[in-house]
Design a protein around this motif. Structure first.
Motif, PDB file in Angstrom:
ATOM      1  N   ALA A 335       0.932  -1.160   0.044  1.00 52.91           N
ATOM      2  CA  ALA A 335      -0.132   0.143   0.056  1.00 52.91           C
ATOM      3  C   ALA A 335       0.789   1.374  -0.027  1.00 52.91           C
ATOM      4  O   ALA A 335       2.181   1.025   0.336  1.00 52.91           O
ATOM      5  N   HIS A 336       0.404   2.341  -0.403  1.00 50.34           N
ATOM      6  CA  HIS A 336       1.120   3.467  -0.432  1.00 50.34           C
ATOM      7  C   HIS A 336       1.273   4.185   0.751  1.00 50.34           C
ATOM      8  O   HIS A 336       2.107   5.296   1.113  1.00 50.34           O
ATOM      9  N   GLY A 337       0.524   3.467   2.004  1.00 48.29           N
ATOM     10  CA  GLY A 337       0.622   3.873   3.244  1.00 48.29           C
ATOM     11  C   GLY A 337      -0.184   3.435   4.136  1.00 48.29           C
ATOM     12  O   GLY A 337      -1.258   2.842   3.538  1.00 48.29           O
ATOM     13  N   SER A 338      -0.050   2.892   5.388  1.00 53.30           N
ATOM     14  CA  SER A 338      -0.881   1.913   6.125  1.00 53.30           C
ATOM     15  C   SER A 338      -0.762   2.319   7.636  1.00 53.30           C
ATOM     16  O   SER A 338       0.451   2.921   8.007  1.00 53.30           O
ATOM     17  N   ALA A 339      -1.733   2.043   8.402  1.00 51.18           N
ATOM     18  CA  ALA A 339      -1.649   1.971   9.701  1.00 51.18           C
ATOM     19  C   ALA A 339      -2.773   0.954  10.448  1.00 51.18           C
ATOM     20  O   ALA A 339      -3.745   0.493   9.880  1.00 51.18           O
ATOM     21  N   LEU A 340      -2.237   0.606  11.644  1.00 49.26           N
ATOM     22  CA  LEU A 340      -3.119  -0.164  12.399  1.00 49.26           C
ATOM     23  C   LEU A 340      -3.518   0.559  13.704  1.00 49.26           C
ATOM     24  O   LEU A 340      -2.508   0.762  14.471  1.00 49.26           O
ATOM     25  N   PHE A 341      -4.427   0.993  13.945  1.00 47.46           N
ATOM     26  CA  PHE A 341      -4.921   1.705  15.302  1.00 47.46           C
ATOM     27  C   PHE A 341      -5.852   1.038  16.001  1.00 47.46           C
ATOM     28  O   PHE A 341      -6.704   0.394  15.605  1.00 47.46           O
ATOM     29  N   THR A 342      -5.317   0.681  17.315  1.00 48.93           N
ATOM     30  CA  THR A 342      -6.032   0.026  18.098  1.00 48.93           C
ATOM     31  C   THR A 342      -6.344   0.723  19.187  1.00 48.93           C
ATOM     32  O   THR A 342      -5.586   1.393  19.960  1.00 48.93           O
ATOM     33  N   ARG A 343      -7.754   0.683  19.766  1.00 48.23           N
ATOM     34  CA  ARG A 343      -8.110   1.702  21.155  1.00 48.23           C
ATOM     35  C   ARG A 343      -9.196   0.767  21.871  1.00 48.23           C
ATOM     36  O   ARG A 343     -10.143   0.271  21.294  1.00 48.23           O
ATOM     37  N   GLY A 344      -8.470  -0.105  22.743  1.00 52.60           N
ATOM     38  CA  GLY A 344      -9.303  -0.985  23.721  1.00 52.60           C
ATOM     39  C   GLY A 344      -9.804  -2.008  22.635  1.00 52.60           C
ATOM     40  O   GLY A 344      -8.795  -2.745  22.272  1.00 52.60           O
ATOM     41  N   GLU A 345     -10.976  -2.279  22.580  1.00 48.83           N
ATOM     42  CA  GLU A 345     -11.401  -3.517  21.729  1.00 48.83           C
ATOM     43  C   GLU A 345     -11.970  -3.222  20.375  1.00 48.83           C
ATOM     44  O   GLU A 345     -12.491  -3.919  19.805  1.00 48.83           O
ATOM     45  N   THR A 346     -11.425  -1.912  19.949  1.00 45.83           N
ATOM     46  CA  THR A 346     -11.767  -1.558  18.735  1.00 45.83           C
ATOM     47  C   THR A 346     -10.573  -1.279  17.994  1.00 45.83           C
ATOM     48  O   THR A 346      -9.572  -0.921  18.256  1.00 45.83           O
TER      49      THR A 346
END
Length: 699
Positions: A335-346
């Motif tokens: 991908a040209h940019g990516s992120a995995l954002f986790t907050r609690g169970e979301t």
């Protein structure tokens, strides 16, 4: 049915509601007119309830007819086909404030259909449809605790304006839609150019005050044409069964709702239901739905009292604490940019793809053809909540959540003139326990920075909730899914450290006062600043270079009258450049040429070809040209594509030349110097002044 009409002056022009002329077989039907825009709104509710119905089947179907603007649809079939994204979003705007006002236990299938039948392209029909939907139900025999009304609020040169025209909206630094009843704000949705919380609060209550005359208008119409409301008996709970269920379940349920992990909590609650049914025995086997309803009410009551009395939430947090946050970037190598954002169970996995003008989304609607250069798509697969489902394509919820995230992220993007890419972000929700749309905002901000997109700032979002029991209130930051379901407010706020970018608020009770809303906005600001700090630990500014996988865009500016030269007859010239270099080329009437390439060499080759086509001769420059025509008095030499000049016979050599053909022949390549350009643009060239010299490109 008699015809009735009510009218007021609203912002200097008539606002009219009529009933009794159109769609008279509907339970309720009105036509709302404002300027040259007309919306027909109908409401019909079934007389019989479906067997086993356990939810309120309200459907809102808003549609914009192309004939309303004197247009023919651009689709292959030349007719309106399905709901557009805009129509879907307006359906949600209408549904959300109206749904809570139908009586509890009213489970008859109900359909509201606002249809735009005339569009002046000056006044947006969406808020008219919201007023009309309420008015159609108000004059019908359908039970409804209305009316409600809606206005759009803009701010132009610091002045708040209700229902600004489409032209005025272009100058506004704020745009929110406020829907409310006589006494309360029911729904808010909109965006702003990073305004303060105080300014946003002022705009919301300005909107609530501005919509009051539209409620007056509906009440006047009801007096003239309102039908007697149909009899509806609210289903009563069997007090004996309720007492037995609570006696059996109160203790175990109190323990179950305190389990902090979502899946374990749900399993424990299901076990309580199973145990209660077993203890009730065969006598109540056919009343499982009633038991489930009582248990649902019990769990809601226990959670709300726990939050109010003990100041403790389901997962053990206090009212202001944000769940633990984890951020990763660069998780998807292609991908040209990516992120995995986790907050609690979301958890949201967000990917960035950069494209060319060929990737823009084309939207055909009554306002005209639009080309969308920024897209944010939100997906909520069933596995993210541990369920199975055959509905694998985006529905109204996905479109609504995606749009909220999109308008939030749009506030930090560079202008298209400075960054000529089409931008697509995709947020796939991998886990969900509340605030997944806000996780999408945070993940999108991280992915853009990871991809090297020169965003202005980082943007984050947080969902606020409310529990109100009498005079006791608790405003909750970063709510769980259960706190949304069991609470009285869902208030999503996004922005940067400098202000609010977008918000969406739904109220489930009779209303909240200004003090509560002010507290919610301030608490949201504090939470947003905390989240931005956690995001900055992963990446705090855009990478200096775009992803190596992203296409390269080079911009060349030429004169507007040179556009035809680049395109060539029938597009032949520009197709030749595309075929020779493999680049995509987009050129507009202003002379802006965007060259999209997958590698630097191709880009350089295309840039050179464009510059060669559009270069203009300069006096004193040496050129390598081609002899095109021989005349008695000299030779015409093409020094640039499509541009030639005359080498007079006297300028061919230092010595006297008797015939041009003694020195040059057609097709010869020759070095010449530009020695003059007259007022008519005729170019004078000299061969003798270029003797012994070299062209710049050969130097």
């Amino acid at each position: 049915m008699a015809y009735h009409k009510v009218e007021i002056d609203f912002n200097g022009q008539p606002f009219v509601i009529e009933t009794g002329k159109m769609a008279r077989q509907a339970d309720g039907a009105v036509v709302v007119t404002y300027g040259g825009t007309k919306v027909l709104c109908t409401a019909v509710s079934a007389r019989k309830m479906r067997e086993g119905q356990d939810f309120f089947p309200l459907t809102v179907n808003y549609q914009e007819k192309f004939y309303a603007a004197g247009k023919i649809p651009g689709s292959f079939f030349r007719r309106e086909r399905g709901a557009t994204e805009r129509e879907t979003l307006i359906c949600r705007l209408i549904d959300r404030p109206m749904r809570p006002l139908f009586p509890k236990g009213y489970l008859f299938e109900t359909q509201i259909m606002p249809t735009v039948i005339s569009a002046d392209l000056v006044n947006d029909p969406d808020t008219l449809a919201m007023v009309g939907a309420s008015a159609a139900v108000v004059v019908s025999d359908i039970p409804f605790d209305g009316p409600i009304a809606a206005v759009r609020v803009g701010r132009i040169n610091g002045q708040l304006v209700a229902n600004p025209t489409n032209e005025q909206r272009q100058e506004s630094d704020m745009e929110i839609v406020v829907s409310g009843s006589r006494d309360a704000v029911m729904m808010v949705e909109g965006e702003a150019d990073l305004v303060s919380e105080d300014d946003m609060l002022e705009a919301i209550f300005f909107g609530h005050q501005a919509l009051q005359p539209l409620i007056d208008l509906q009440e006047e119409l009801h007096k003239l044409a309102g039908k007697q409301k149909r009899e509806f008996q609210v289903p009563e709970v069997d007090p004996e069964l309720e007492a037995r269920v609570i006696g059996l379940a109160e203790g175990p349920m109190g323990e179950a709702v305190r389990i902090r992990t979502k899946q374990e909590r749900y399993a424990a609650i299901d076990q309580v239901k199973t145990d209660v049914l077993e203890q009730l025995g065969e006598e109540y086997a056919d009343r499982a739905d009633e038991v489930a309803a009582i248990l649902g009410s019990l769990s809601k009551k226990l959670v709300r009292r726990m939050i109010i009395d003990e100041k403790v939430r389901i997962d053990g947090r206090d009212s202001k604490t944000v769940r633990p946050i984890s951020c990763e970037v660069g998780v998807l190598p292609n991908a040209h940019g990516s992120a995995l954002f986790t907050r609690g169970e979301t958890q949201a996995l967000v990917a960035l793809a950069l494209g060319t003008s060929m990737d823009e989304q084309r939207l055909d609607n009554i306002q005209g053809m639009e080309f969308k250069k920024f897209l944010l798509h939100y997906n909520f697969p069933p596995f993210c909540v541990g369920e199975t489902s055959m509905r694998l394509f985006p529905g109204r919820r996905e479109i609504g959540h995606g749009f909220l995230a999109e308008r939030s992220v749009a506030s930090i993007l560079p202008s298209h003139e400075d960054f000529s890419y089409t931008i697509r972000l995709v947020s796939d929700i991998l886990e969900s326990n509340g605030s997944s749309s806000m996780a999408s905002v945070c993940g999108s901000s991280l992915a853009l920075m990871d991809g090297g997109v020169p965003v202005k700032d980082a943007v984050a979002g947080i969902a606020m909730g409310l529990i109100k029991e009498g005079d006791d209130i608790a405003v909750l930051s970063d709510i769980l899914g259960d706190e949304d379901h069991l609470g009285d407010m869902d208030f999503k706020v996004t922005g940067t450290a400098n202000g609010v970018a977008a918000l969406q608020m739904d109220i489930k009770i009779s209303g909240v006062d200004k003090a509560i809303m002010k507290q919610a906005l301030e608490q949201a600001r504090e939470g947003r600043i905390h989240i931005l700090g956690e995001m900055a630990k992963a990446i705090d500014k855009p990478r200096p270079e775009l992803s190596p996988n992203a296409p390269r865009i080079t911009v060349v500016q030429v004169k507007s009258d040179q556009v035809r030269t680049i395109i060539g007859p029938g597009g032949k010239t520009i197709r030749g450049i595309i075929d020779a270099t493999g680049c995509q080329i987009d050129i507009d009437d202003s002379g802006r040429v965007n060259i999209f390439a997958t590698d630097e060499e191709s880009a350089k080759a295309a840039v050179k070809m464009v510059k060669d086509l559009t270069a203009e001769p300069e006096v004193g420059m040496i050129y390598k040209g081609t002899v095109k025509r021989i005349m008695e008095f000299g030779a015409f030499v093409e020094i640039l594509p499509g541009t030639d000049g005359l080498v007079h016979i006297s300028e061919l050599a230092n010595e006297r030349v008797r015939a041009v053909t003694d020195v040059l022949k057609e097709g010869d390549e020759v070095l010449v110097k530009c020695i003059g350009i007259d007022k008519q643009g005729k170019i004078k060239l000299s061969r003798k002044e270029a003797l012994g010299k070299s062209a710049p490109q050969d130097a």
